[in-house]
Design an enzyme around this catalytic site. Structure first.
Site, PDB file in Angstrom:
ATOM      1  N   CYS A   1       5.804   6.790   3.127  1.00 39.85           N
ATOM      2  CA  CYS A   1       5.621   5.436   2.621  1.00 39.85           C
ATOM      3  C   CYS A   1       6.939   5.010   1.973  1.00 39.85           C
ATOM      4  CB  CYS A   1       4.456   5.357   1.638  1.00 39.85           C
ATOM      5  SG  CYS A   1       4.583   6.522   0.260  1.00 39.85           S
ATOM      6  N   THR A   2       6.983   3.860   1.357  1.00 37.31           N
ATOM      7  CA  THR A   2       8.246   3.286   0.894  1.00 37.31           C
ATOM      8  C   THR A   2       9.003   4.214  -0.055  1.00 37.31           C
ATOM      9  OG1 THR A   2       7.281   1.087   1.093  1.00 37.31           O
ATOM     10  CG2 THR A   2       9.333   1.275  -0.150  1.00 37.31           C
TER      11      THR A   2
END
Length: 302
Positions: A185-186
């Site tokens: 994820c980010t």
């Protein structure tokens, strides 16, 4: 001379008095003229804030003085100086809204029973050793993957983090329960929870990228397993890791290559839409993007 920067960070640690931490963080960030979002919960802290580089350095130094936050990994990126409209510091039941505050438990070392952390070079090493057996599993909302993802990754059809538990329990991924799975994820926080959710439900070998896509992109740019741009939840909306980033997004109206999201000006809609420059110039300032685009499509057909 001011140098605008943005820091992305989180720390999982038990917090007995979230309201006291909120007040401290509010006062600290305000005193340094920072803007952005900070969330406090019983499980720890999660933030994305922007400001001048020297003010952010002071913020990092003072935040790390809190015993539970000493090991936080602050990830830096370039800002514009106008990336956030204001400062928001709130206490919530979850750092990431998966829908159940009791889905995870934390101790001074972080999430209990989460996936194994891999540094960026360890991710590439795992793939080099085990090849196509390795499964990349996107831990973000589906629209974020439209402009950037790991090559050949599984992209779950979710609109928010709350959808992940039902998605995992649906049975559609049972065939990979024995495979090595790298969640991403980010910045890493969503995968702290997602990897725990997966392990609790029978996925045997689950990993997560330490520092998330941000850290991987800074290490390898566009020269390894990541392709495209990274969606960001601030005014930038997307960042690239090099000057040769591949554009994998497609305009939702004409299918031309694009990486740019636009926020519909219609408050009743206010959805992000992926558009090329031409379609954006036609739609963005003339009302609801979706309604006008549908009307334009009809006009073109007629």
């Amino acid at each position: 001379m001011q140098i605008p920067k943005i820091i992305l960070y989180y720390g999982f640690t038990p917090i007995k008095d979230p309201d006291a931490i909120r007040l401290w963080q509010q006062n600290l960030a305000e005193s340094l003229n920072l803007k952005g979002r900070i969330i406090i919960a019983k499980h720890g802290i999660n933030g994305t804030v922007g400001g001048d580089i020297e003010d952010l350095r002071k913020y990092v130094k003072l935040t790390k003085r809190y015993p539970g936050f000493k090991k936080i990994d602050f990830k830096w990126s370039d800002g514009t100086g106008d990336d956030f409209p204001k400062l928001s510091v709130k206490v919530k039941s979850e750092l990431v809204a998966f829908g159940d505050p009791d889905e995870i438990s934390v101790d001074e070392n972080g999430v209990v029973g989460g996936g194994v952390h891999l540094k960026p070079y360890e991710v590439d090493k795992l793939v080099a050793e085990r090849g196509e057996e390795v499964i990349f599993f996107d831990g973000r909302n589906a629209f974020e993957a439209k402009i950037g993802k790991f090559k050949n990754a599984i992209l779950p059809n979710v609109t928010s983090s709350r959808d992940f538990v039902d998605e995992i329990e649906s049975g559609k991924y049972d065939h990979i329960k024995d495979k090595p799975i790298v969640t991403y994820c980010t910045g890493g926080i969503r995968c702290e929870i997602l990897s725990s959710v997966m392990k609790k439900r029978g996925f045997k070998e689950v990993y997560q990228i330490e520092g998330g896509i941000v850290r991987y992109g800074k290490k390898f740019g566009d020269d390894s397993l990541w392709e495209g741009s990274l969606f960001t939840f601030d005014a930038r909306l997307a960042i690239d890791f090099s000057n040769k980033t591949k554009v994998i997004g497609e305009c939702e109206k004409c299918s031309k290559p694009t990486r740019q999201f636009y926020n519909c000006a219609n408050l009743a809609c206010h959805e992000l839409v992926l558009l090329c420059d031409e379609c954006a110039n036609y739609d963005v300032n003339k009302g609801c993007i979706h309604e006008l685009s549908n009307k334009r499509d009809s006009e073109m057909i007629g």
